[in-house]
Design an enzyme around this catalytic site. Structure first.
Site, short mmCIF file in Angstrom:
data_model
loop_
_atom_site.label_atom_id
_atom_site.label_comp_id
_atom_site.label_asym_id
_atom_site.label_seq_id
_atom_site.Cartn_x
_atom_site.Cartn_y
_atom_site.Cartn_z
N LYS A 77 0.86 -1.18 0.00
CA LYS A 77 0.00 0.00 0.00
C LYS A 77 0.89 1.22 0.00
CE LYS A 77 -4.34 1.33 0.35
NZ LYS A 77 -5.48 0.70 -0.33
N GLY A 177 -24.90 2.53 1.03
CA GLY A 177 -23.95 3.11 0.07
C GLY A 177 -24.41 2.79 -1.33
N GLY A 179 -22.59 3.70 -4.29
CA GLY A 179 -21.50 4.05 -5.21
C GLY A 179 -21.24 2.86 -6.10
N VAL A 181 -19.74 0.00 -5.72
CA VAL A 181 -20.02 -1.34 -5.17
C VAL A 181 -21.52 -1.50 -4.89
CG1 VAL A 181 -19.53 -2.95 -3.29
CG2 VAL A 181 -17.70 -1.50 -4.18
N GLY A 182 -22.11 -0.51 -4.22
CA GLY A 182 -23.52 -0.61 -3.81
C GLY A 182 -24.48 -0.67 -4.98
P1 NAD Z 1 -17.88 5.07 -3.90
O1 NAD Z 1 -17.19 6.30 -3.49
O2 NAD Z 1 -18.15 4.80 -5.35
O3 NAD Z 1 -19.32 5.01 -3.15
C1 NAD Z 1 -19.50 5.18 -1.80
C2 NAD Z 1 -20.98 5.40 -1.54
O4 NAD Z 1 -21.19 5.47 -0.14
C3 NAD Z 1 -21.56 6.70 -2.12
O5 NAD Z 1 -22.86 6.42 -2.59
C4 NAD Z 1 -21.61 7.63 -0.91
O6 NAD Z 1 -22.62 8.60 -1.04
C5 NAD Z 1 -21.96 6.64 0.15
N1 NAD Z 1 -21.64 7.06 1.53
C6 NAD Z 1 -20.57 7.74 1.98
N2 NAD Z 1 -20.65 7.86 3.31
C7 NAD Z 1 -21.77 7.22 3.69
C8 NAD Z 1 -22.40 6.98 4.93
N3 NAD Z 1 -21.84 7.40 6.05
N4 NAD Z 1 -23.54 6.27 4.95
C9 NAD Z 1 -24.08 5.83 3.80
N5 NAD Z 1 -23.54 6.01 2.60
C10 NAD Z 1 -22.41 6.71 2.55
O7 NAD Z 1 -17.09 3.88 -3.23
P2 NAD Z 1 -17.05 2.36 -3.67
O8 NAD Z 1 -15.95 2.17 -4.65
O9 NAD Z 1 -18.42 1.89 -3.98
O10 NAD Z 1 -16.53 1.70 -2.32
C11 NAD Z 1 -17.39 1.47 -1.23
C12 NAD Z 1 -16.65 0.64 -0.20
O11 NAD Z 1 -16.23 -0.59 -0.78
C13 NAD Z 1 -15.37 1.28 0.36
O12 NAD Z 1 -15.23 0.86 1.70
C14 NAD Z 1 -14.27 0.64 -0.47
O13 NAD Z 1 -13.03 0.63 0.23
C15 NAD Z 1 -14.82 -0.75 -0.62
N6 NAD Z 1 -14.27 -1.46 -1.78
C16 NAD Z 1 -14.41 -0.97 -3.04
C17 NAD Z 1 -13.91 -1.69 -4.11
C18 NAD Z 1 -14.10 -1.19 -5.52
O14 NAD Z 1 -13.81 -1.96 -6.43
N7 NAD Z 1 -14.58 -0.01 -5.77
C19 NAD Z 1 -13.24 -2.90 -3.90
C20 NAD Z 1 -13.12 -3.39 -2.59
C21 NAD Z 1 -13.64 -2.65 -1.55
#
Ligand code: NAD
Length: 377
Positions: A77, A177, A179, A181-182
């Protein structure tokens, strides 16, 4: 000297490198944790509040995630101190300087994380040739756009359901969430017959017991709006997402969302962790004791890094998606079988499985962490 070695345990870290270049204001840290399986892959994070300890913890979790996913990569990292929203010109200088200063550190392959994106990965490739998560024009597979992590996550959901007494078709799902992933998890689960009853984002929660229209939510997010702007549901406080009755609950937002103080409010029978460390250790233990099945983050959300590793090998999107499905299904089953057979939490089983793989790889080297093979590491 002593401080640096406070992190040292049986798995690593192999190297902690301090990077400083005052002419461009670069202050960064690289932790290469364990490279017995191959060069480490891990994200480059830019944030004002990073630390050596955070960098080490994230590097270690990449060691376990990559080993659990059976990738020929170790964990590393990098963090850079700074505001990720700094002017683009300044960001480019800093990222390029970091990449150039680490050009000989073949043990680390840069990936995107908080504060960095595919453009940063392109600058890094231009400086040292070692990055993943590249723009499509440079051979990248846009893992967030295609929902690579969510694709893996739904494989974990399907396998976990075979250990429970209900089916995906007709089940009620809540996702925290919306984003990358969600929202893609919502899309895939909906396509397989689940009813998504609530989702939230940083502005609040939207709920409809009869199910939300996922396409309409995608459109709202595309237009830069919030899920609470959706008119076909009841809008609630952000925190209300924890109380909504459901069968499956998916965290896909921030760390430590579920803790000892709110864990009793969850009603789900299955939790599959999209976000990293979304549930505190104590809360996860309580869920286990209550009989709630929790698939750990580094098993369920490995789709992104599997996709990145496949990109590095020059794979196509189709092959990457097939590999994600295969690896996550097998790993989820292995972890849940160990958990059942040994009466231990799935997380303990996952750590055990991943650490055994790392130790086996270490045992095949002359030195446990270093290889002297040229251009290896
Ligand atoms: P993203 O930034 O695309 O989306 C995050 C979402 O969470 C957004 O909709 C934001 O509005 C929402 N959010 C932020 N704070 C919040 C809260 N307190 N309560 C509710 N919603 C909230 O991020 P992502 O890429 O979807 O990643 C989400 C999580 O998954 C992170 O913890 C990330 O480390 C983990 N992750 C992501 C990936 C990837 O491929 N993108 C891979 C492994 C793990």
């Amino acid at each position: 000297m002593e401080d640096m070695f406070n992190f040292a345990d049986e798995l690593g870290p192999s190297k902690i490198i301090h990077i400083y270049e005052p002419s461009v204001g670069l202050k960064g840290i690289l932790v290469v944790d364990n490279i017995a399986m191959g060069p480490s892959i891990g994200g480059l994070r830019i944030a004002p509040d990073v630390s050596v300890s955070e960098c080490f913890r994230l590097a270690r979790s990449m060691t376990l995630k990559n080993a659990a996913a059976g990738l020929p990569h170790g964990g590393g990292k990098m963090v850079i101190y700074g505001d990720p929203k700094m002017p683009l010109q300044q960001k480019q200088q800093i990222v390029r300087a970091a990449a150039a200063s680490l050009r000989n550190q073949e043990a680390y392959i840069f990936g995107p994380d908080m504060g960095t994106n595919e453009q940063c990965m392109a600058w890094i490739r231009d400086e040292n040739g070692r990055s993943v998560g590249l723009p499509r024009e440079l051979g990248g597979i846009p893992l967030d756009e295609i929902g690579a992590t969510a694709w893996g996550l739904i494989q974990a959901v399907n396998v976990a359901l075979s250990y429970l007494d209900f089916e995906l078709d007709g089940s009620r799902v809540v996702i925290q969430g919306f984003g990358s992933v969600g929202k893609h998890s919502a899309r895939f689960l909906h396509e397989q017959g689940a009813t998504i009853v609530a989702v939230n984002d940083s502005r609040g929660t939207i709920y409809n017991a009869d199910g939300l229209d996922i396409d309409a939510l995608f459109e709202l997010k595309q237009a830069g709006k919030s899920v609470i702007d959706y008119s076909g549901g009841k809008s609630l406080e952000q925190d209300a997402i924890i109380d909504i009755e459901c069968d499956i609950w998916i965290p896909a937002a921030r760390p430590d969302i579920i803790n000892e103080h709110n864990v009793d409010r969850l009603s789900a029978k299955l939790i599959v962790q999209g976000a990293n460390i979304a549930i505190t250790e104590g809360a996860e233990k309580q869920l286990y004791e209550k009989g709630v099945l929790c698939v750990p983050d580094f098993i369920a959300n490995a789709g992104g890094v599997i996709c990145a590793a496949m990109e590095y090998q020059g794979s196509t999107q189709k092959t990457a998606m097939a590999t994600i499905a295969e690896k996550i299904a097998i790993n989820t089953k292995t972890v849940l079988d160990i958990s059942k057979a040994e009466n231990i939490q799935p997380r303990e089983a996952a750590i055990q499985m991943a650490s055994e793989r790392v130790k086996k790889a270490m045992s095949l080297r002359r030195w446990s962490l270093f290889s002297s093979a040229p251009h290896f590491i």
